[in-house]
Design a protein around this motif. Structure first.
Motif, PDB file in Angstrom:
ATOM      1  N   LEU A   1      -2.737 -10.115  -2.455  1.00  0.00           N
ATOM      2  CA  LEU A   1      -3.043  -8.790  -1.931  1.00  0.00           C
ATOM      3  C   LEU A   1      -3.789  -7.904  -2.931  1.00  0.00           C
ATOM      4  N   ASP A   2      -4.112  -8.420  -4.113  1.00  0.00           N
ATOM      5  CA  ASP A   2      -4.704  -7.594  -5.167  1.00  0.00           C
ATOM      6  C   ASP A   2      -5.989  -6.894  -4.712  1.00  0.00           C
ATOM      7  N   TYR A   3      -6.875  -7.655  -4.056  1.00  0.00           N
ATOM      8  CA  TYR A   3      -8.161  -7.081  -3.670  1.00  0.00           C
ATOM      9  C   TYR A   3      -7.976  -5.932  -2.681  1.00  0.00           C
ATOM     10  N   ALA A   4      -7.018  -6.080  -1.773  1.00  0.00           N
ATOM     11  CA  ALA A   4      -6.746  -5.017  -0.810  1.00  0.00           C
ATOM     12  C   ALA A   4      -6.279  -3.749  -1.527  1.00  0.00           C
ATOM     13  N   LEU A   5      -5.456  -3.891  -2.556  1.00  0.00           N
ATOM     14  CA  LEU A   5      -4.974  -2.727  -3.295  1.00  0.00           C
ATOM     15  C   LEU A   5      -6.109  -2.051  -4.050  1.00  0.00           C
ATOM     16  N   PHE A   6      -7.026  -2.832  -4.584  1.00  0.00           N
ATOM     17  CA  PHE A   6      -8.156  -2.228  -5.271  1.00  0.00           C
ATOM     18  C   PHE A   6      -9.054  -1.457  -4.303  1.00  0.00           C
ATOM     19  N   LYS A   7      -9.238  -1.984  -3.096  1.00  0.00           N
ATOM     20  CA  LYS A   7     -10.021  -1.271  -2.091  1.00  0.00           C
ATOM     21  C   LYS A   7      -9.380   0.076  -1.772  1.00  0.00           C
ATOM     22  N   PHE A   8      -8.046   0.095  -1.715  1.00  0.00           N
ATOM     23  CA  PHE A   8      -7.346   1.347  -1.456  1.00  0.00           C
ATOM     24  C   PHE A   8      -7.558   2.342  -2.598  1.00  0.00           C
ATOM     25  N   LEU A   9      -7.447   1.893  -3.845  1.00  0.00           N
ATOM     26  CA  LEU A   9      -7.640   2.793  -4.976  1.00  0.00           C
ATOM     27  C   LEU A   9      -9.056   3.359  -4.990  1.00  0.00           C
ATOM     28  N   SER A  10     -10.043   2.554  -4.618  1.00  0.00           N
ATOM     29  CA  SER A  10     -11.428   3.024  -4.566  1.00  0.00           C
ATOM     30  C   SER A  10     -11.589   4.135  -3.532  1.00  0.00           C
ATOM     31  N   ALA A  11     -10.978   3.944  -2.358  1.00  0.00           N
ATOM     32  CA  ALA A  11     -11.038   4.964  -1.310  1.00  0.00           C
ATOM     33  C   ALA A  11     -10.303   6.218  -1.745  1.00  0.00           C
ATOM     34  N   ARG A  12      -9.199   6.059  -2.449  1.00  0.00           N
ATOM     35  CA  ARG A  12      -8.426   7.209  -2.927  1.00  0.00           C
ATOM     36  C   ARG A  12      -9.230   8.054  -3.892  1.00  0.00           C
ATOM     37  N   GLU A  13     -10.008   7.403  -4.752  1.00  0.00           N
ATOM     38  CA  GLU A  13     -10.862   8.139  -5.690  1.00  0.00           C
ATOM     39  C   GLU A  13     -11.890   8.985  -4.943  1.00  0.00           C
ATOM     40  N   ARG A  14     -12.493   8.413  -3.893  1.00  0.00           N
ATOM     41  CA  ARG A  14     -13.489   9.167  -3.118  1.00  0.00           C
ATOM     42  C   ARG A  14     -12.852  10.372  -2.455  1.00  0.00           C
TER      43      ARG A  14
ATOM     44  N   LEU B   1       0.826  -1.205   0.000  1.00  0.00           N
ATOM     45  CA  LEU B   1       0.000   0.000   0.000  1.00  0.00           C
ATOM     46  C   LEU B   1       0.861   1.255   0.000  1.00  0.00           C
ATOM     47  N   GLY B   2       1.941   1.224   0.781  1.00  0.00           N
ATOM     48  CA  GLY B   2       2.856   2.365   0.804  1.00  0.00           C
ATOM     49  C   GLY B   2       3.505   2.587  -0.547  1.00  0.00           C
ATOM     50  N   TYR B   3       3.936   1.517  -1.187  1.00  0.00           N
ATOM     51  CA  TYR B   3       4.562   1.595  -2.511  1.00  0.00           C
ATOM     52  C   TYR B   3       3.573   2.178  -3.518  1.00  0.00           C
ATOM     53  N   LEU B   4       2.338   1.681  -3.487  1.00  0.00           N
ATOM     54  CA  LEU B   4       1.308   2.158  -4.403  1.00  0.00           C
ATOM     55  C   LEU B   4       1.027   3.642  -4.184  1.00  0.00           C
ATOM     56  N   ALA B   5       0.894   4.044  -2.920  1.00  0.00           N
ATOM     57  CA  ALA B   5       0.559   5.435  -2.606  1.00  0.00           C
ATOM     58  C   ALA B   5       1.703   6.388  -2.958  1.00  0.00           C
ATOM     59  N   ILE B   6       2.924   6.006  -2.612  1.00  0.00           N
ATOM     60  CA  ILE B   6       4.078   6.865  -2.907  1.00  0.00           C
ATOM     61  C   ILE B   6       4.208   7.091  -4.413  1.00  0.00           C
ATOM     62  N   HIS B   7       3.972   6.056  -5.195  1.00  0.00           N
ATOM     63  CA  HIS B   7       4.089   6.205  -6.640  1.00  0.00           C
ATOM     64  C   HIS B   7       2.894   6.925  -7.247  1.00  0.00           C
ATOM     65  N   GLN B   8       1.878   7.222  -6.441  1.00  0.00           N
ATOM     66  CA  GLN B   8       0.812   8.135  -6.824  1.00  0.00           C
ATOM     67  C   GLN B   8       1.108   9.541  -6.310  1.00  0.00           C
ATOM     68  N   ARG B   9       2.299   9.711  -5.724  1.00  0.00           N
ATOM     69  CA  ARG B   9       2.749  10.993  -5.153  1.00  0.00           C
ATOM     70  C   ARG B   9       1.881  11.430  -3.983  1.00  0.00           C
ATOM     71  N   ASP B  10       1.357  10.460  -3.256  1.00  0.00           N
ATOM     72  CA  ASP B  10       0.644  10.746  -2.013  1.00  0.00           C
ATOM     73  C   ASP B  10       1.638  10.888  -0.869  1.00  0.00           C
ATOM     74  N   ALA B  11       1.220  11.608   0.158  1.00  0.00           N
ATOM     75  CA  ALA B  11       1.992  11.652   1.400  1.00  0.00           C
ATOM     76  C   ALA B  11       1.605  10.429   2.216  1.00  0.00           C
ATOM     77  N   VAL B  12       2.584   9.626   2.621  1.00  0.00           N
ATOM     78  CA  VAL B  12       2.306   8.364   3.300  1.00  0.00           C
ATOM     79  C   VAL B  12       2.996   8.339   4.656  1.00  0.00           C
ATOM     80  N   GLY B  13       2.274   7.874   5.670  1.00  0.00           N
ATOM     81  CA  GLY B  13       2.835   7.695   7.001  1.00  0.00           C
ATOM     82  C   GLY B  13       2.546   6.305   7.524  1.00  0.00           C
ATOM     83  N   LEU B  14       3.255   5.919   8.571  1.00  0.00           N
ATOM     84  CA  LEU B  14       3.112   4.578   9.149  1.00  0.00           C
ATOM     85  C   LEU B  14       3.095   4.672  10.662  1.00  0.00           C
TER      86      LEU B  14
END
Length: 292
Positions: free
Chosen positions: A276-289, A109-122
């Motif tokens: 983990l594919d389904y989890a990544l898709f759930k994240f992209l859906s939330a990101r769109e909202r 999720l962090g890798y996906l978000a960073i490459h979308q240029r999102d600010a990511v924290g843990l």
């Protein structure tokens, strides 16, 4: 950790291009849909030719989402099935502990978000906050997050109330909060703690991680079970307890699902044998909202 995250995310993206979710994959490739009033000079005509839709090229300076990944690092997350000596039968088992799976999920999720240029924290927690990395989009943030996950280990017991209340102070603006846990706590306690993370309009995603052995309870001989957090032991005769255990677990899952749905929280249950594919898709859906 970086290799796993890269492999998972890039494989996921290839799959998206072949799936019904094609529009999401275009957005992930750092485009956004055209809206009235946008500069038409930014339209990517190559994408239009393939999709018959208008998409604008994203630029590095665009402000994107703020993503906070919160990982349960309690002792119960260290469980992994597959030991025949524990009385486990031939049912599906996992090569990863729940905590290892959670770390790989957080890394992806962090890798996906960073490459979308999102600010990511843990944030890692058990009975208290173990480690915290503020959400940033700067160079080196992903390496910092992956290094923290790589050296993290399951800790003590579980406390949702205290650590999650403290986590609220790090949510500076509206974004996405992702909570990864096995949720071994009464649903009312969990929900009371997590609802605070929605403060300020955050989109909240709960990933409920369970081991296949916890779901199926494939015990075929009398065994002694030990609680990883309290060291309490219990003699178990599967013939008399297996059906009741499965019923109680399903009630627990259904209650969490119902409460999350009522509170407009995304809830997804994953077992550690699943990709983990389904989890990544759930994240992209939330990101769109969040961007709407």
């Amino acid at each position: 950790m970086q290799l796993v995250a890269k492999t998972v995310v890039e494989g996921f993206l290839i799959g998206l291009h072949r799936s019904p979710y094609y529009g999401v994959s275009i957005d992930f490739a750092e485009y956004r849909p055209y809206s009235p009033g946008d500069d038409p000079r930014s339209i990517d005509w190559n994408v239009f030719a393939r999709t018959d839709r208008y998409y604008l090229k994203k630029y590095h300076g665009e402000t994107n989402a703020e993503v906070h990944i919160i990982l349960d690092a309690s002792a119960s997350m260290g469980y992994k099935s597959g030991n025949r000596e524990q009385g486990i039968g031939n049912s599906k088992t996992s090569a990863l502990s729940k905590f290892e799976y959670g770390c790989y999920l957080a890394a992806s999720l962090g890798y996906l978000a960073i490459h979308q240029r999102d600010a990511v924290g843990l944030l890692l927690f058990d009975t208290e906050i173990q480690d915290h990395i503020p959400a940033r989009a700067r160079r080196g943030q992903l390496s910092y997050i992956l290094h923290t996950l790589d050296r993290a280990r399951p800790g003590k017991g579980t406390d949702f109330a205290g650590p999650l209340r403290k986590a609220m102070q790090f949510l500076r603006r509206r974004g996405i909060v992702i909570l990864i846990s096995d949720f071994y706590e009464a649903p009312e306690v969990v929900m009371h703690a997590v609802r605070g993370l929605q403060f300020g309009g955050n989109d909240l995603i709960l990933f409920h991680i369970l081991d296949p052995g916890e779901i199926e309870f494939p015990v075929d001989t009398p065994v002694q079970l030990e609680d990883l957090e309290t060291a309490e032991r219990l003699e178990v005769i599967p013939e008399s307890m297996a059906a009741q255990y499965r019923q109680l677990l399903q009630q627990h899952i259904q209650t969490l699902q119902h409460e999350c749905r009522s509170s407009r929280i995304d809830y997804t249950m994953l077992d550690t044998s699943q990709p983990l594919d389904y989890a990544l898709f759930k994240f992209l859906s939330a990101r769109e909202r969040t961007r709407m």
